[in-house]
Design a protein around this motif. Structure first.
Motif, PDB file in Angstrom:
ATOM      1  N   PHE A   2      56.321  -2.289  61.766  1.00  0.00           N
ATOM      2  CA  PHE A   2      56.216  -3.186  60.616  1.00  0.00           C
ATOM      3  C   PHE A   2      56.912  -2.596  59.392  1.00  0.00           C
ATOM      4  N   ALA A   3      56.944  -1.277  59.272  1.00  0.00           N
ATOM      5  CA  ALA A   3      57.708  -0.654  58.185  1.00  0.00           C
ATOM      6  C   ALA A   3      59.200  -0.890  58.379  1.00  0.00           C
ATOM      7  N   GLN A   4      59.653  -0.831  59.629  1.00  0.00           N
ATOM      8  CA  GLN A   4      61.058  -1.110  59.939  1.00  0.00           C
ATOM      9  C   GLN A   4      61.407  -2.546  59.574  1.00  0.00           C
ATOM     10  N   CYS A   5      60.523  -3.475  59.910  1.00  0.00           N
ATOM     11  CA  CYS A   5      60.758  -4.882  59.588  1.00  0.00           C
ATOM     12  C   CYS A   5      60.768  -5.101  58.079  1.00  0.00           C
ATOM     13  N   THR A   6      59.849  -4.457  57.378  1.00  0.00           N
ATOM     14  CA  THR A   6      59.799  -4.594  55.922  1.00  0.00           C
ATOM     15  C   THR A   6      61.079  -4.100  55.271  1.00  0.00           C
TER      16      THR A   6
END
Length: 264
Positions: free
Chosen positions: A89-93
């Motif tokens: 989710f950090a990568q997506c953000t």
């Protein structure tokens, strides 16, 4: 011309002589889900565009029946670990924020259904045009997962109660309703989708790039501020814009009742 082909298969990247970049999600068999590889490909493409001093507009589209069906649930289920999910989710953000941080407008060309993080992707773009018949949803709740990260741009596009209804029920809205709610700008017959997108592209290309760059940055920065700080920043931005050559020429052209002579 075609870009270097490190992301040849799942993400197509073209750039024309005008500085218009076209990114196309190209994993139709998986409904263009945002798996790790797709997120990496998008991140790399946005980084490349950010380095292009002559970039003017980005059009983000997709192949197949779906625009984007969100995260790749099979990939996520294969690694049921908190650390993995936090990293994902950090990568997506980071990728989503790259859209906002680009100095040029990003237009979503939505030809098919956009769900969960796919709907988030549409909401994160600066502008969006969708074909009639397309549906939008943040339906993670249907599998027990509240669409928390998609809620961030969603509630910045539409009224809170409208966003919350979609998030809590998993219900879908049509392209027409998405337009009424502010999620997208225009709805087009499918056969006219490219023409409607090009109308926005050409309108932006007709404006000076420096004013567009300053305006986009100001728009998103002031939105998160209190009203006094927002006005202070906006006033400073307008003052800097006004002393720029493009505004001086534009105002002089208005006074002289002629078209401005911009190097755009």
């Amino acid at each position: 011309m075609n870009s270097p082909a490190e992301n040849t298969n799942i993400l197509l990247h073209e750039r024309d002589a005008r500085g218009v970049h076209r990114l196309t999600l190209n994993s139709p068999a998986s409904f263009n889900t945002l798996g790790e590889a797709m997120l990496e490909a998008l991140q790399s493409a946005f980084h490349q565009i950010a380095q292009d001093a002559d970039a003017r507009v980005v059009v983000l589209g997709a192949t197949g029946k779906a625009f984007c069906a969100g995260h790749n649930l099979k990939e996520m289920r294969a690694q049921p670990e908190l650390a993995y999910y936090q990293k994902l989710f950090a990568q997506c953000t980071r990728m989503m924020l790259s859209i906002q941080n680009l100095p040029v407008p990003v237009i979503a060309r939505v030809q098919g259904v956009a769900t969960a993080a796919g709907c988030q992707l549409v909401a994160q773009c600066d502008l969006a045009v969708a074909a009639q018949g397309v549906q939008f949803g943040v339906n993670g709740i249907d599998v027990g997962l509240f669409c928390a990260t998609p809620s961030v741009p969603l509630v910045r596009n539409m009224h809170a109660k409208q966003a919350m209804e979609m998030l809590l029920t998993g219900g879908f809205v049509s392209a027409d309703e998405a337009c009424q709610r502010g999620l997208i700008n225009r709805v087009s017959p499918p056969q006219e989708l490219d023409a409607r997108v090009d109308e926005l592209v050409n309108a932006i290309l007709a404006k000076p790039r420096e004013a567009v760059r300053m305006g986009k940055q100001l728009f998103y920065t002031q939105r998160e501020m209190g009203i006094e700080a927002a006005y202070q920043l906006a006033g400073q931005t307008m003052a800097c814009n006004m002393v720029h050559d493009v505004a001086q020429e534009g105002v002089q052209a208005f006074i002289e009742k002629r078209d401005p002579s911009w190097r755009i």
